[in-house]
Scaffold this motif. Structure first.
Motif, PDB file in Angstrom:
ATOM      1  N   ASN A   1     -14.902  -7.060  -2.424  1.00  0.00           N
ATOM      2  CA  ASN A   1     -15.495  -7.472  -1.140  1.00  0.00           C
ATOM      3  C   ASN A   1     -14.772  -7.022   0.167  1.00  0.00           C
ATOM      4  OD1 ASN A   1     -17.795  -8.640   0.055  1.00  0.00           O
ATOM      5  ND2 ASN A   1     -16.885 -10.735   0.233  1.00  0.00           N
ATOM      6  N   ILE A   2     -14.364  -5.947   0.187  1.00  0.00           N
ATOM      7  CA  ILE A   2     -13.618  -5.238   1.323  1.00  0.00           C
ATOM      8  C   ILE A   2     -14.380  -4.012   1.611  1.00  0.00           C
ATOM      9  CG2 ILE A   2     -11.430  -6.649   0.901  1.00  0.00           C
ATOM     10  CD1 ILE A   2     -10.494  -4.135  -0.323  1.00  0.00           C
ATOM     11  N   SER A   3     -14.070  -3.399   2.676  1.00  0.00           N
ATOM     12  CA  SER A   3     -14.650  -2.012   3.159  1.00  0.00           C
ATOM     13  C   SER A   3     -14.053  -1.072   2.366  1.00  0.00           C
ATOM     14  CB  SER A   3     -14.450  -1.840   4.755  1.00  0.00           C
ATOM     15  OG  SER A   3     -13.335  -1.821   5.036  1.00  0.00           O
ATOM     16  N   ARG A   4     -14.830  -0.212   2.126  1.00  0.00           N
ATOM     17  CA  ARG A   4     -14.260   1.321   1.747  1.00  0.00           C
ATOM     18  C   ARG A   4     -13.205   1.972   2.398  1.00  0.00           C
ATOM     19  NH1 ARG A   4     -17.678   6.696  -0.504  1.00  0.00           N
ATOM     20  NH2 ARG A   4     -15.788   7.761  -1.273  1.00  0.00           N
ATOM     21  N   SER A   5     -13.356   1.791   3.797  1.00  0.00           N
ATOM     22  CA  SER A   5     -12.242   2.348   4.841  1.00  0.00           C
ATOM     23  C   SER A   5     -11.050   1.537   4.621  1.00  0.00           C
ATOM     24  CB  SER A   5     -12.750   2.306   6.203  1.00  0.00           C
ATOM     25  OG  SER A   5     -13.130   1.237   6.576  1.00  0.00           O
ATOM     26  N   TYR A   6     -11.101   0.200   4.324  1.00  0.00           N
ATOM     27  CA  TYR A   6      -9.697  -0.500   3.934  1.00  0.00           C
ATOM     28  C   TYR A   6      -9.023  -0.059   2.782  1.00  0.00           C
ATOM     29  CZ  TYR A   6      -6.741  -4.356   3.195  1.00  0.00           C
ATOM     30  OH  TYR A   6      -5.433  -5.168   2.939  1.00  0.00           O
ATOM     31  N   VAL A   7      -9.793   0.125   1.673  1.00  0.00           N
ATOM     32  CA  VAL A   7      -9.202   0.718   0.352  1.00  0.00           C
ATOM     33  C   VAL A   7      -8.482   2.148   0.651  1.00  0.00           C
ATOM     34  CG1 VAL A   7      -9.550   1.586  -1.647  1.00  0.00           C
ATOM     35  CG2 VAL A   7     -10.846  -0.623  -0.626  1.00  0.00           C
ATOM     36  N   SER A   8      -9.322   2.884   1.641  1.00  0.00           N
ATOM     37  CA  SER A   8      -8.762   4.312   1.968  1.00  0.00           C
ATOM     38  C   SER A   8      -7.426   4.216   2.655  1.00  0.00           C
ATOM     39  CB  SER A   8      -9.704   5.161   2.642  1.00  0.00           C
ATOM     40  OG  SER A   8      -9.240   6.407   2.897  1.00  0.00           O
ATOM     41  N   ARG A   9      -7.602   3.244   3.669  1.00  0.00           N
ATOM     42  CA  ARG A   9      -6.223   2.946   4.422  1.00  0.00           C
ATOM     43  C   ARG A   9      -4.998   2.672   3.633  1.00  0.00           C
ATOM     44  NH1 ARG A   9      -9.524   0.518   8.136  1.00  0.00           N
ATOM     45  NH2 ARG A   9      -8.994  -1.372   7.680  1.00  0.00           N
ATOM     46  N   ILE A  10      -5.142   1.794   2.610  1.00  0.00           N
ATOM     47  CA  ILE A  10      -4.197   1.320   1.859  1.00  0.00           C
ATOM     48  C   ILE A  10      -3.789   2.400   1.090  1.00  0.00           C
ATOM     49  CG2 ILE A  10      -3.485  -0.282  -0.148  1.00  0.00           C
ATOM     50  CD1 ILE A  10      -3.781  -1.674   2.539  1.00  0.00           C
ATOM     51  N   GLU A  11      -4.779   3.203   0.556  1.00  0.00           N
ATOM     52  CA  GLU A  11      -4.388   4.447  -0.372  1.00  0.00           C
ATOM     53  C   GLU A  11      -3.330   5.379   0.268  1.00  0.00           C
ATOM     54  OE1 GLU A  11      -6.476   7.873  -3.103  1.00  0.00           O
ATOM     55  OE2 GLU A  11      -7.665   6.061  -2.518  1.00  0.00           O
ATOM     56  N   LYS A  12      -3.665   5.783   1.537  1.00  0.00           N
ATOM     57  CA  LYS A  12      -3.059   6.680   2.473  1.00  0.00           C
ATOM     58  C   LYS A  12      -1.564   5.833   2.853  1.00  0.00           C
ATOM     59  CE  LYS A  12      -6.830   9.027   4.491  1.00  0.00           C
ATOM     60  NZ  LYS A  12      -7.863   9.283   5.678  1.00  0.00           N
ATOM     61  N   LYS A  13      -1.614   4.716   3.105  1.00  0.00           N
ATOM     62  CA  LYS A  13      -0.335   4.034   3.456  1.00  0.00           C
ATOM     63  C   LYS A  13       0.616   4.204   2.257  1.00  0.00           C
ATOM     64  CE  LYS A  13       1.636  -0.420   4.485  1.00  0.00           C
ATOM     65  NZ  LYS A  13       1.089  -2.001   4.799  1.00  0.00           N
ATOM     66  N   SER A  14       0.119   3.822   0.857  1.00  0.00           N
ATOM     67  CA  SER A  14       0.927   3.968  -0.132  1.00  0.00           C
ATOM     68  C   SER A  14       1.489   5.339  -0.712  1.00  0.00           C
ATOM     69  CB  SER A  14       0.311   3.178  -1.309  1.00  0.00           C
ATOM     70  OG  SER A  14      -0.204   1.967  -0.934  1.00  0.00           O
ATOM     71  N   SER A  15       0.633   6.356  -0.150  1.00  0.00           N
ATOM     72  CA  SER A  15       1.175   7.542  -0.769  1.00  0.00           C
ATOM     73  C   SER A  15       2.352   8.154  -0.204  1.00  0.00           C
ATOM     74  CB  SER A  15      -0.077   8.589  -0.390  1.00  0.00           C
ATOM     75  OG  SER A  15      -0.315   8.805   1.256  1.00  0.00           O
TER      76      SER A  15
END
Length: 205
Positions: A191-205
């Motif tokens: 129940n979160i935005s897709r953009s938030y998921v994308s930011r987390i993914e980029k931050k962790s890369s």
């Protein structure tokens, strides 16, 4: 190591945040003197990171040279619009260059050992390890490096991410034997935005 402390003493102290911005701006305008100043003032960072690899089978001078290449790349490619200091970005670049060097050394070392004779056949011909394991040299090296990278990945996931970030990354990449799912599926599930998921993914890369 004694030389680590010595190196940190001989290099200049880093620039302040404001000084760094000034020199970065001049560097982007083509000022070579400003570029050189940014490199000189961050050599302590190179020396500090090189200390981590003190046990490597490499001379300190070699490690410093390669680390400096990473620093130069960082100065040349740093994005001033990012909300981080140059040192944060440079540390990753320096670390990457050193890791590439050591991986290359490890590959060469394994190339030698994999072809060393380990016995003889019935006709008296020498048999080497590559013939026994029945696979190519490249495959052996790649498998070994993959296992090492996986260990580092899991270590980073456990130590550097928050619980929420860890949960997202585990689902996104199918870690710990789970099923890999898309950003959209994660967003719907948590129940979160897709953009938030994308930011987390980029931050962790």
């Amino acid at each position: 190591m004694w030389w680590g402390a010595f190196l940190l003493k001989i290099f200049d102290k880093p620039l302040s945040s404001e000084e760094e911005k000034i020199y970065l701006k001049k560097c982007r305008e083509g000022d070579l003197e400003a570029r050189n100043k940014l490199i000189e003032k961050n050599m302590r960072l190179v020396a500090h990171i090189v200390k981590k690899y003190a046990c490597a089978d490499r001379d300190t001078e070699d490690l410093l040279s390669v680390g400096t290449i990473g620093l130069i790349k960082a100065v040349n490619t740093f994005d001033m619009n990012k909300s981080i200091r140059l040192a944060t970005y440079a540390a990753k670049c320096i670390d990457n260059e050193l890791l590439m060097l050591l991986r290359s050394d490890r590959r060469k070392s394994r190339e030698i050992s994999i072809y060393e004779p380990v016995g003889k056949d019935k006709e008296g011909n020498e048999i080497n390890l590559i013939e026994i394991i029945g696979t190519s040299e490249d495959t052996v090296v790649e498998d070994y490096e993959l296992r090492q990278d996986v260990k580092k990945l899991y270590s980073a996931v456990e130590k550097k991410l928050t619980d929420r970030e860890r949960e997202i990354i585990i689902m996104r990449y199918g870690l710990y034997g789970t099923q890999e799912i898309t950003q959209r599926e994660i967003a719907q599930k948590m129940n979160i935005s897709r953009s938030y998921v994308s930011r987390i993914e980029k931050k962790s890369s």
